[in-house]
Design an enzyme around this catalytic site. Structure first.
Site: not given
Length: 370
Positions: A125-126, A174-175, A177, A194-196
């Protein structure tokens, strides 16, 4: 890749109902300090270098791919080369605001171009639907569960999104979602996070900013955190992202030795589903970007299907390396790939004919204004 608005899909083979739940947590390879497995046989007498992001999830995913390669090619040595990407470094800005199309892939592709690595493992998806010249997706591995998952703050354990109090804040980067869930759950508010995975879960658990966060179920499962999933979001709630749950191996398109080696990792059902999804997104993004307004009030949703059960034929010849939305799949019948690609294009065209272009234009303007 960054989501320009809210491109979303829900696709699967009729007999399987979409991506299966796949295997459990990927095993971590035993390695020395240099990331090698101790042997020294590879390309031209050297180890085969595998590029990856530095995050724990990226390493687990890469280790799982390398383990499959080791099982297929026990005489080869593989060295993992980890690096940070733009998306890993910019953590104070929403992905949709950064504007870079290759947030989590550019540095890895630069290393591939400079021959510093021989292949790169990504979350599919990336990867944008149009890869830079000279690159191809040489393998798409068997898909993990592609659905989105809700992880609740400890105080909300046992609840679902519909049961959360009015104006509860849900975290998502995510826009796609946010747009869909605003429509389904209008009593909730959505805020960027944000972040992992480790960082986002820590923000959820240790602060009171979020009642829940939305993550990919596949990532949680690969990390061994499936017990944190409080709710799985089916297609009726939130269509998953194009390629979500699948791992992709990117290689240099003309490196036949490496391309032939990794092609053994292709999972045919996953390849066909992802070709259709990426063709859908490529057609939409070429014109506009997605099919949900940012507040979720305006949307279009259609379903089409096609048959992809074609017999394998001997396809030796000049068309062996044909790419479909960036994917080279020599061991998947070309007719099936063409049918999958046409399915995605035709569905996108149908949505555009029903007014998707206007929805996407407004969504982009609103996003830019914010």
């Amino acid at each position: 890749m960054a989501e320009p608005a809210a491109a979303a899909v829900g696709l699967g083979r009729a007999e399987s109902g979409g991506g299966g739940d796949g295997g459990g947590t990927a095993p971590v390879l035993p390695q020395g300090e240099n990331g090698m497995d101790g042997r020294a046989i590879g390309v031209d007498g050297r180890a085969i270098r595998v590029g990856t992001r530095r995050s724990q999830l990226a390493r687990i995913q890469t280790d799982s791919v390398v383990m499959m390669l080791r099982e297929l090619y026990p005489d080869l040595c593989f060295e993992i080369v980890a690096m940070s990407t733009t998306g890993d470094k910019i953590l104070d800005t929403a992905l949709s605001k950064i504007g870079e199309k290759s947030l989590f892939t550019k540095e890895l592709e630069n290393a591939l171009e400079r021959n510093e690595v021989d292949l790169v493992v990504h979350s599919l998806k990336d990867l944008p639907t149009c890869l830079p010249p000279g690159f191809t997706i040489g393998a798409v591995c068997k898909r993990e569960n592609p659905l989105d998952a809700v992880v609740f703050h400890p105080k909300n354990c046992g609840k679902t999104l519909s049961l959360l109090p009015e104006k509860s804040v849900i975290g998502t980067s995510s826009l796609r979602r946010a747009a869909q869930l605003k429509k389904k759950f209008p009593h909730l508010e959505f805020k960027d996070i944000r972040g992992n995975l480790n960082t986002r879960l820590k923000k959820l658990d240790e602060k009171e900013d979020f009642s829940a966060i939305i993550l990919a179920a596949a990532g949680l499962k690969r990390m061994g955190w499936e017990n944190r999933i409080g709710q799985l979001l089916g297609p009726e709630d939130c269509l998953y992202a194009v390629g979500q749950g699948a791992l992709a191996v990117e290689v240099r398109a003309k490196d036949q030795e490496i391309l032939n080696m990794v092609s053994a990792l292709h999972d045919a059902d996953t390849v066909l589903c992802c070709i259709a999804e990426r063709a859908f997104m490529k057609r939409l993004l070429y014109l506009t970007g997605a099919v949900y307004s940012l507040d979720g009030s305006d949307s279009l949703k259609e379903t089409m299907q096609t048959g992809v059960n074609y017999p394998c034929l001997n396809e030796d010849g000049p068309n062996d390396d044909v790419q479909r939305v960036g994917i080279t799949a020599k061991n998947v019948p070309g007719q099936a790939q063409e049918a999958a690609e046409n399915l995605g294009v035709e569905l996108a065209s149908l949505l555009l004919s029903k007014g998707a272009k206007h929805i996407l234009s407004v969504a982009r303007q609103l996003n830019d204004a914010h």
